[in-house]
Design an enzyme around this catalytic site. Structure first.
Site, PDB file in Angstrom:
ATOM      1  CE  LYS A  91      35.533 -63.516 125.899  1.00  0.00           C
ATOM      2  NZ  LYS A  91      36.277 -63.417 124.632  1.00  0.00           N
ATOM      3  CD  GLU A 113      25.582 -64.694 129.168  1.00  0.00           C
ATOM      4  OE1 GLU A 113      24.989 -64.747 130.248  1.00  0.00           O
ATOM      5  OE2 GLU A 113      26.204 -63.695 128.772  1.00  0.00           O
ATOM      6  CB  SER A 379      41.863 -59.070 122.485  1.00  0.00           C
ATOM      7  OG  SER A 379      41.517 -59.606 121.227  1.00  0.00           O
TER       8      SER A 379
HETATM    9  C1  LIG Z   1      35.871 -62.669 123.557  1.00  0.00           C
HETATM   10  C2  LIG Z   1      36.981 -62.073 122.798  1.00  0.00           C
HETATM   11  C3  LIG Z   1      36.860 -60.803 122.183  1.00  0.00           C
HETATM   12  C4  LIG Z   1      35.587 -60.024 122.171  1.00  0.00           C
HETATM   13  O1  LIG Z   1      35.091 -59.626 123.405  1.00  0.00           O
HETATM   14  P1  LIG Z   1      35.185 -58.115 123.921  1.00  0.00           P
HETATM   15  O2  LIG Z   1      34.330 -58.106 125.131  1.00  0.00           O
HETATM   16  O3  LIG Z   1      34.669 -57.235 122.824  1.00  0.00           O
HETATM   17  O4  LIG Z   1      36.605 -57.832 124.201  1.00  0.00           O
HETATM   18  C5  LIG Z   1      37.980 -60.273 121.550  1.00  0.00           C
HETATM   19  N1  LIG Z   1      39.135 -60.950 121.490  1.00  0.00           N
HETATM   20  C6  LIG Z   1      39.290 -62.168 122.049  1.00  0.00           C
HETATM   21  C7  LIG Z   1      40.597 -62.858 121.939  1.00  0.00           C
HETATM   22  C8  LIG Z   1      38.223 -62.768 122.722  1.00  0.00           C
HETATM   23  O5  LIG Z   1      38.376 -63.978 123.270  1.00  0.00           O
END
Ligand SMILES: *Cc1c(COP(=O)(O)O)cnc(C)c1O
Length: 394
Positions: A91, A113, A379
């Site tokens: 993020k 938000e 992610s």
């Molecule tokens: C917020 C988040 C997501 C989901 O958000 P996307 O916009 O779909 O990437 C996925 N993995 C993690 C670790 C997150 O914090």
């Protein structure tokens, strides 16, 4: 890169996208639309963005060949380690980029938000870094559910404002943020956390996150002599980490793109967030996309054990990738994601975010050919999910 997977001049991917906004917001969105590409392509922006990604965030993140995972599934499985970024997920790539754009536009106040609080923390982080005022809208219910992230935001100097209307969750926080933006058009920048919202946000966020696939190409080339994998797998909430991991492969149709949604307690259980299966065309958060809605067009509250995937729609690029069949949409239940998280922890010594575990959870469902090269976008890291993991450990 100009292709059918790039937004057109009206802000659409096929039939999806656009800017469905109250007239009062038109000047703000137009200002951003007129300037975002100019700013992002400027030497000054590029220099500062690259510097911060390197020395503040810690990029490039490694591309790690997970040997034991590879042996287990009979493919060469690489993990793109977004979990190693400062603040623990992808993020921050987006919030760093947008805070620089806000500064170039001369904005003094940042609003956002947040549902689970992850985007709120990433926004509060960059506001502290840039010494900008930060106001985060969050549903009252979510404030109670996500106390540690609320504490982080406050420690970082952000003001957390509870949304007390409707279901007191993410969509109500979004309404509050939009209301605030209408009331403060001059000095305020609305920092959106995924590839969602009115044009140009989906395109802008995809570009900022595209550093992920840019690095994957270079790292694969260095490690294997080939810059293209056979498959890229990523989880999808709004779709920003997936958009970033797919971006530089969109036009390489020999690269299979696999998007994984959260099926919660089961796709048809009534407790799910599998938008590509359950959703229909409509308008959500200012863009035309697919979303979970009832017969009256009211948004259905999604469910997933993972807070980051608990979103009732997907961004317009993903709606288009799904409709055009450029990406394969799959899903994983809470339990499948938990199992995948325990597995990765035990065989690779990496505790993934519960969101990222959804991407890992499709590995047992896929048939790999010999020597297939697979990249899974990890992610985020699992520290924030430790309580959930401990509670569900058998
Ligand atoms: C917020 C988040 C997501 C989901 O958000 P996307 O916009 O779909 O990437 C996925 N993995 C993690 C670790 C997150 O914090």
């Amino acid at each position: 890169m100009k292709s059918k997977f790039q937004v057109d001049k009206n802000g659409y991917y096929g039939q999806f996208g656009g800017a469905f906004i109250p007239e009062l917001l038109y000047p703000n969105v137009k200002e951003l639309e007129d300037n975002y590409l100019k700013i992002m392509e400027s030497e000054e922006f590029q220099k500062e963005f690259k510097y911060l990604l390197k020395d503040y965030v810690g990029r490039p993140t490694p591309l790690y060949l997970a040997k034991r995972l590879s042996e287990k599934y009979g493919a060469h499985i690489y993990l793109k380690r977004e979990d190693l970024n400062h603040t623990g997920a992808h993020k921050v790539n987006n919030t760093i980029g947008q805070i620089l754009i806000a500064k170039h536009l001369g904005k003094k106040r940042i609003i956002a938000e947040t549902g689970a609080g992850q985007h709120g923390v990433a926004t509060a982080t960059v506001c502290a870094l840039m010494n900008l005022e930060c106001v985060v809208f969050m549903g009252e219910v979510d404030i109670k559910r996500q106390a540690p992230n609320v504490a982080r935001m406050k420690m970082l100097g952000a003001k957390v404002v509870p949304a007390i209307s409707g279901s007191k969750t993410l969509k109500d926080a979004t309404n509050e943020a939009i209301r605030d933006w209408i009331g403060n058009p001059e000095d305020t920048y609305y920092l959106i956390g995924s590839v969602v919202g009115p044009h140009p946000y989906p395109d802008m966020v995809a570009r900022l996150q595209s550093v992920i696939s840019k690095e994957i190409r270079a790292q694969l080339l260095e490690q294997t002599g080939q810059e293209k994998p056979d498959s890229v797998i990523a989880c999808v909430g709004g779709g920003s980490n997936a958009a970033g991991a797919f971006y530089h492969f969109l036009d390489d149709e020999d690269v299979e793109l696999i998007a994984v949604e959260a099926a919660g307690l089961g796709v048809y259980s009534g407790e799910s967030a599998a938008t590509s299966v359950l959703g229909e065309v409509g308008v959500l958060h200012g863009s035309k996309t697919i979303l979970m809605q009832d017969e009256y067009g009211q948004v259905i509250e999604p469910y997933s054990l993972s807070a980051g995937l608990d979103y009732p729609g997907i961004g317009p690029l993903h709606a288009f990738l799904n409709e055009s069949k450029r990406a394969v949409f799959m899903n994983a239940t809470d339990q499948e994601a938990l199992d995948a998280a325990y597995e990765l922890t035990r065989i690779e010594g990496i505790i993934p975010a519960l969101e990222s575990a959804h991407a890992l959870a499709v590995l047992p469902k896929l048939d790999f050919k010999k020597n297939q090269v697979v990249v899974v976008n990890l992610s985020g890291r699992g520290d924030k999910d430790l309580e959930t993991y401990i509670k569900n450990l058998k």
